[in-house]
Write an enzyme that holds these catalytic residues in place. Structure first.
Site, mmCIF file in Angstrom:
data_model
loop_
_atom_site.group_PDB
_atom_site.id
_atom_site.type_symbol
_atom_site.label_atom_id
_atom_site.label_comp_id
_atom_site.label_asym_id
_atom_site.label_seq_id
_atom_site.Cartn_x
_atom_site.Cartn_y
_atom_site.Cartn_z
ATOM 1 N N TYR A 194 -10.030 18.835 19.808
ATOM 2 C CA TYR A 194 -8.815 18.202 19.289
ATOM 3 C C TYR A 194 -9.047 17.483 17.973
ATOM 4 O O TYR A 194 -8.124 17.314 17.171
ATOM 5 C CB TYR A 194 -8.190 17.281 20.341
ATOM 6 N N HIS A 215 -12.549 -0.544 5.058
ATOM 7 C CA HIS A 215 -11.112 -0.861 5.095
ATOM 8 C C HIS A 215 -10.438 -0.236 6.313
ATOM 9 O O HIS A 215 -9.907 -0.945 7.160
ATOM 10 C CB HIS A 215 -10.485 -0.373 3.783
ATOM 11 N N HIS A 219 -6.110 -0.169 10.735
ATOM 12 C CA HIS A 219 -7.406 -0.835 10.638
ATOM 13 C C HIS A 219 -8.099 -0.733 11.992
ATOM 14 O O HIS A 219 -8.671 -1.693 12.483
ATOM 15 C CB HIS A 219 -7.235 -2.301 10.232
ATOM 16 N N HIS A 265 -1.491 4.471 8.242
ATOM 17 C CA HIS A 265 -2.701 3.755 7.819
ATOM 18 C C HIS A 265 -2.954 2.618 8.796
ATOM 19 O O HIS A 265 -2.078 1.780 9.036
ATOM 20 C CB HIS A 265 -2.522 3.205 6.402
ATOM 21 N N GLU A 311 0.808 -1.213 0.000
ATOM 22 C CA GLU A 311 0.000 0.000 0.000
ATOM 23 C C GLU A 311 0.847 1.272 0.000
ATOM 24 O O GLU A 311 0.336 2.358 0.273
ATOM 25 C CB GLU A 311 -0.959 -0.018 1.185
#
Length: 222
Positions: free
Chosen positions: A121, A161, A96, A94, A75
Site C-alpha cells: 500500500y 518539518h 506534522h 500537510h 503555507e
C-alpha cells in the site's frame, strides 16, 4: 456558494477532525488545500484541524487571493507549488505527524528515495518519497524545493518539518498521508534490523496495477 462547495467544505472539516483526533497533527499545525476549477479552498492560518468551522475555510482565486472566509494558511504557496506541477491531482495534505517528521530529521537519508519499499500500500498510495532541504516555515524557498520534485513525487518530506502529500481527491490525499505515516513508523521500528523488502519485480507489478479506488464521499475512513 454552490452545494458542491458546501460538500467539499464539510469534507475538509471531517478529515481535518479525523487527522487531529488520531494524533496525526497537533495544535494548530498542519493544513489542507483543495483546488477547484476556479480557485482553492484552504484551511485558515493558525487553525486547529480538529475544530474547523466550514464557513471559516478560506476561499481563494486561482492565484491565491482571498475571496471569503478567514485568512489562509501561510503555507498555501506549498500547496500551489505542488499542484502547479500535478495537473491531475486536486488536494494536498500537510501534517506534522510524528514518525514521518522524525525521518525528516535523520542524517544520511537519500533525498530522492526516503523510504524503502516495505508494503504494497505504500507503493500504491504514494510511491517514492523525496526529502527537501530545510528552510524555516513560511520561507518561499520551500515552494521552489517542492516545485523541483512535484512532477515525480506524490509525497515529500520537508526536512525537520513534516510530510506533504498530493492526491486526485481529498480522500486520496488523506489516505496517502495516513499510509505515509504508517510506513514511516514501520521504517523506524525496523531501522537497523535488515527487513525483507519488496523486490523490484513486485514493485513494478504494483505500479502497473490499477490505483486503489478513491471516492470523494466523506464517510468512514476504511
Amino acid at each position: 456558494m454552490s452545494g458542491n462547495e458546501n460538500t467539499l467544505r464539510e469534507q475538509i472539516t471531517f478529515f481535518g477532525r479525523s487527522l487531529f483526533e488520531r494524533g496525526l497533527t497537533a495544535g494548530s499545525s498542519g493544513n489542507i488545500g483543495l483546488r477547484l476549477e476556479d480557485g482553492w479552498l484552504m484551511t485558515p492560518t493558525n487553525c486547529c484541524l480538529g475544530n474547523i468551522d466550514p464557513a471559516d475555510i478560506s476561499r481563494l482565486d486561482l492565484h491565491g487571493n482571498l475571496l471569503s472566509g478567514k485568512a489562509p494558511s501561510k503555507e498555501f504557496f506549498l500547496h500551489k507549488a505542488f499542484l502547479d506541477h500535478r495537473p491531475d491531482d486536486r488536494a494536498v495534505v500537510h501534517l506534522h505527524s510524528t514518525y514521518a517528521t522524525a525521518i525528516s530529521c535523520l542524517p544520511g537519508i537519500d533525498p530522492m528515495n526516503v523510504l524503502p519499499p516495505l508494503t504494497p500500500y505504500s507503493i500504491m498510495r504514494f510511491g517514492k518519497v523525496a526529502l527537501t532541504p530545510y528552510h524555516r516555515p513560511g520561507d518561499k524557498r520551500l515552494g521552489d524545493e517542492i516545485a523541483k520534485v512535484a512532477s515525480d513525487y506524490r509525497a515529500v518530506l520537508l526536512a525537520n518539518h513534516g510530510p506533504i502529500v498530493a492526491g486526485k481527491s481529498l480522500k486520496a490525499a488523506v489516505y496517502a498521508a495516513e499510509e505515509l505515516e504508517a510506513t514511516a513508523k514501520l521504517f523506524m521500528l525496523l531501522l537497523d534490523r535488515n527487513p525483507r523488502l519488496l523486490t523490484p519485480e513486485q514493485v513494478d507489478e504494483l505500479n502497473n496495477s490499477p490505483e486503489p479506488q478513491q471516492s470523494d464521499a466523506s464517510g468512514g475512513c476504511c
